[in-house]
Design a protein around this motif. Structure first.
Motif, PDB file in Angstrom:
ATOM      1  N   THR A 158       1.788   5.039   1.501  1.00 47.93           N
ATOM      2  CA  THR A 158       1.646   5.828   2.665  1.00 47.93           C
ATOM      3  C   THR A 158       1.277   7.320   2.251  1.00 47.93           C
ATOM      4  O   THR A 158       1.315   7.564   1.095  1.00 47.93           O
ATOM      5  CB  THR A 158       2.907   5.941   3.475  1.00 47.93           C
ATOM      6  OG1 THR A 158       4.169   6.382   2.916  1.00 47.93           O
ATOM      7  CG2 THR A 158       3.435   4.481   4.173  1.00 47.93           C
ATOM      8  N   SER A 159       0.739   8.151   3.194  1.00 51.16           N
ATOM      9  CA  SER A 159       0.391   9.499   3.031  1.00 51.16           C
ATOM     10  C   SER A 159       1.533  10.337   2.734  1.00 51.16           C
ATOM     11  O   SER A 159       1.292  11.509   2.257  1.00 51.16           O
ATOM     12  CB  SER A 159      -0.449   9.915   4.009  1.00 51.16           C
ATOM     13  OG  SER A 159      -1.731   8.952   4.031  1.00 51.16           O
ATOM     14  N   TRP A 201       0.860  -1.295  -0.166  1.00 49.19           N
ATOM     15  CA  TRP A 201      -0.122   0.062   0.007  1.00 49.19           C
ATOM     16  C   TRP A 201       0.930   1.259   0.211  1.00 49.19           C
ATOM     17  O   TRP A 201       1.912   1.072   0.300  1.00 49.19           O
ATOM     18  CB  TRP A 201      -0.966  -0.041   1.247  1.00 49.19           C
ATOM     19  CG  TRP A 201      -0.190   0.486   2.592  1.00 49.19           C
ATOM     20  CD1 TRP A 201      -0.110   1.701   3.400  1.00 49.19           C
ATOM     21  CD2 TRP A 201       0.217  -0.611   3.388  1.00 49.19           C
ATOM     22  NE1 TRP A 201       0.282   1.405   4.279  1.00 49.19           N
ATOM     23  CE2 TRP A 201       0.760   0.061   4.466  1.00 49.19           C
ATOM     24  CE3 TRP A 201       0.629  -1.942   3.501  1.00 49.19           C
ATOM     25  CZ2 TRP A 201       1.063  -0.690   5.512  1.00 49.19           C
ATOM     26  CZ3 TRP A 201       1.045  -2.797   4.342  1.00 49.19           C
ATOM     27  CH2 TRP A 201       1.529  -1.730   5.460  1.00 49.19           C
ATOM     28  N   VAL A 236       4.522   3.522  10.948  1.00 48.77           N
ATOM     29  CA  VAL A 236       3.488   2.708  10.349  1.00 48.77           C
ATOM     30  C   VAL A 236       3.282   1.302  10.960  1.00 48.77           C
ATOM     31  O   VAL A 236       4.439   0.614  11.318  1.00 48.77           O
ATOM     32  CB  VAL A 236       3.866   2.419   8.670  1.00 48.77           C
ATOM     33  CG1 VAL A 236       3.035   1.381   8.047  1.00 48.77           C
ATOM     34  CG2 VAL A 236       4.106   3.800   8.218  1.00 48.77           C
ATOM     35  N   ASP A 237       2.110   1.136  11.245  1.00 46.64           N
ATOM     36  CA  ASP A 237       1.814  -0.382  11.723  1.00 46.64           C
ATOM     37  C   ASP A 237       1.354  -1.259  10.579  1.00 46.64           C
ATOM     38  O   ASP A 237       0.269  -0.909  10.214  1.00 46.64           O
ATOM     39  CB  ASP A 237       0.541  -0.225  12.852  1.00 46.64           C
ATOM     40  CG  ASP A 237       0.298  -1.532  13.570  1.00 46.64           C
ATOM     41  OD1 ASP A 237       0.725  -2.613  12.843  1.00 46.64           O
ATOM     42  OD2 ASP A 237       0.004  -1.659  14.857  1.00 46.64           O
ATOM     43  N   THR A 239      -1.863  -3.359  10.859  1.00 45.87           N
ATOM     44  CA  THR A 239      -3.335  -2.495  10.775  1.00 45.87           C
ATOM     45  C   THR A 239      -3.259  -1.611   9.615  1.00 45.87           C
ATOM     46  O   THR A 239      -4.437  -1.059   9.576  1.00 45.87           O
ATOM     47  CB  THR A 239      -3.656  -1.866  12.264  1.00 45.87           C
ATOM     48  OG1 THR A 239      -2.666  -0.873  12.429  1.00 45.87           O
ATOM     49  CG2 THR A 239      -3.857  -2.700  13.442  1.00 45.87           C
ATOM     50  N   GLN A 240      -2.282  -1.443   9.212  1.00 49.59           N
ATOM     51  CA  GLN A 240      -2.099  -0.512   7.841  1.00 49.59           C
ATOM     52  C   GLN A 240      -2.191   1.004   8.309  1.00 49.59           C
ATOM     53  O   GLN A 240      -3.229   1.602   7.876  1.00 49.59           O
ATOM     54  CB  GLN A 240      -2.955  -0.831   6.583  1.00 49.59           C
ATOM     55  CG  GLN A 240      -2.223  -2.255   6.155  1.00 49.59           C
ATOM     56  CD  GLN A 240      -3.158  -2.605   4.687  1.00 49.59           C
ATOM     57  OE1 GLN A 240      -3.803  -1.721   4.382  1.00 49.59           O
ATOM     58  NE2 GLN A 240      -2.715  -3.639   4.273  1.00 49.59           N
ATOM     59  N   THR A 241      -1.958   1.203   9.689  1.00 46.73           N
ATOM     60  CA  THR A 241      -2.370   2.576   9.831  1.00 46.73           C
ATOM     61  C   THR A 241      -0.850   3.257  10.040  1.00 46.73           C
ATOM     62  O   THR A 241       0.112   2.885  10.329  1.00 46.73           O
ATOM     63  CB  THR A 241      -3.048   2.876  11.509  1.00 46.73           C
ATOM     64  OG1 THR A 241      -1.939   1.960  12.344  1.00 46.73           O
ATOM     65  CG2 THR A 241      -4.231   2.076  11.319  1.00 46.73           C
ATOM     66  N   GLU A 242      -1.162   4.958   9.990  1.00 45.31           N
ATOM     67  CA  GLU A 242       0.117   5.637   9.905  1.00 45.31           C
ATOM     68  C   GLU A 242      -0.012   6.788  10.971  1.00 45.31           C
ATOM     69  O   GLU A 242      -0.918   7.499  11.103  1.00 45.31           O
ATOM     70  CB  GLU A 242       0.837   5.943   8.574  1.00 45.31           C
ATOM     71  CG  GLU A 242      -0.243   6.800   7.771  1.00 45.31           C
ATOM     72  CD  GLU A 242       0.160   6.849   6.397  1.00 45.31           C
ATOM     73  OE1 GLU A 242       1.378   7.836   6.143  1.00 45.31           O
ATOM     74  OE2 GLU A 242      -0.145   6.296   5.357  1.00 45.31           O
ATOM     75  N   THR A 243       1.198   7.043  11.612  1.00 44.08           N
ATOM     76  CA  THR A 243       0.966   8.262  12.654  1.00 44.08           C
ATOM     77  C   THR A 243       2.311   9.084  12.100  1.00 44.08           C
ATOM     78  O   THR A 243       3.339   8.804  12.155  1.00 44.08           O
ATOM     79  CB  THR A 243       1.052   7.763  14.022  1.00 44.08           C
ATOM     80  OG1 THR A 243       0.203   6.846  14.294  1.00 44.08           O
ATOM     81  CG2 THR A 243       1.010   8.968  14.967  1.00 44.08           C
ATOM     82  N   GLN A 244       1.868  10.250  11.706  1.00 47.36           N
ATOM     83  CA  GLN A 244       2.646  11.369  11.345  1.00 47.36           C
ATOM     84  C   GLN A 244       3.003  12.185  12.678  1.00 47.36           C
ATOM     85  O   GLN A 244       2.204  12.616  13.479  1.00 47.36           O
ATOM     86  CB  GLN A 244       2.131  12.319  10.360  1.00 47.36           C
ATOM     87  CG  GLN A 244       3.226  13.421  10.013  1.00 47.36           C
ATOM     88  CD  GLN A 244       2.552  14.742  10.449  1.00 47.36           C
ATOM     89  OE1 GLN A 244       1.526  14.930  10.801  1.00 47.36           O
ATOM     90  NE2 GLN A 244       3.491  15.525  10.727  1.00 47.36           N
ATOM     91  N   ARG A 304       5.809  -2.788  13.240  1.00 46.63           N
ATOM     92  CA  ARG A 304       6.035  -1.404  12.974  1.00 46.63           C
ATOM     93  C   ARG A 304       7.287  -1.086  12.342  1.00 46.63           C
ATOM     94  O   ARG A 304       8.386  -1.754  12.328  1.00 46.63           O
ATOM     95  CB  ARG A 304       5.615  -0.525  14.182  1.00 46.63           C
ATOM     96  CG  ARG A 304       4.453  -1.017  14.796  1.00 46.63           C
ATOM     97  CD  ARG A 304       4.327  -0.209  16.199  1.00 46.63           C
ATOM     98  NE  ARG A 304       4.959  -0.856  17.011  1.00 46.63           N
ATOM     99  CZ  ARG A 304       5.319  -0.325  18.227  1.00 46.63           C
ATOM    100  NH1 ARG A 304       4.943   0.756  18.581  1.00 46.63           N
ATOM    101  NH2 ARG A 304       6.237  -0.987  19.030  1.00 46.63           N
TER     102      ARG A 304
END
Length: 108
Positions: A36-37, A34, A81-82, A85-90, A52
């Protein structure tokens, strides 16, 4: 030149055929991916810990956004990036380096 192109194409097809499943019951391995943003350049620093990973994204490669509100768009900033869970924290701070120590991410 034309002969070289034909050889390259033939080798490419041979590799593709060798990697393809032999019949309909056999499935090929799939690696999920995927996007990332946040953008990064070729010199980006990455650090991995279990499911992660963290990397230094670039303001310049992230639509020239001023993430840390310092008035320019030339800094790098951490993104966690986890993959499970495909979550990201900036994280909205400028950083030059990062490293995982246990469960904690330390920034320079």
């Amino acid at each position: 030149m034309l002969r070289h192109s034909k050889i390259s194409l033939s080798l490419s097809l041979l590799v593709l055929c060798a990697c393809a499943p032999k019949d309909d019951t056999e499935t090929a391995s799939v690696i999920p991916t995927w996007t990332t943003s946040w953008g990064a350049d070729q010199s980006a620093i990455f650090a991995f810990r279990g499911d992660r990973f963290a990397y230094l994204a670039s303001e310049a490669h992230s639509n020239a956004i001023d993430v840390n509100s310092d008035g320019d768009q030339v800094d790098t900033f951490p993104v966690v990036v986890d993959a499970a869970t495909q979550t990201e924290t900036q994280i909205s701070v400028a950083a030059r380096g990062l490293i995982w120590v246990g469960e904690y991410l330390y920034l320079d």
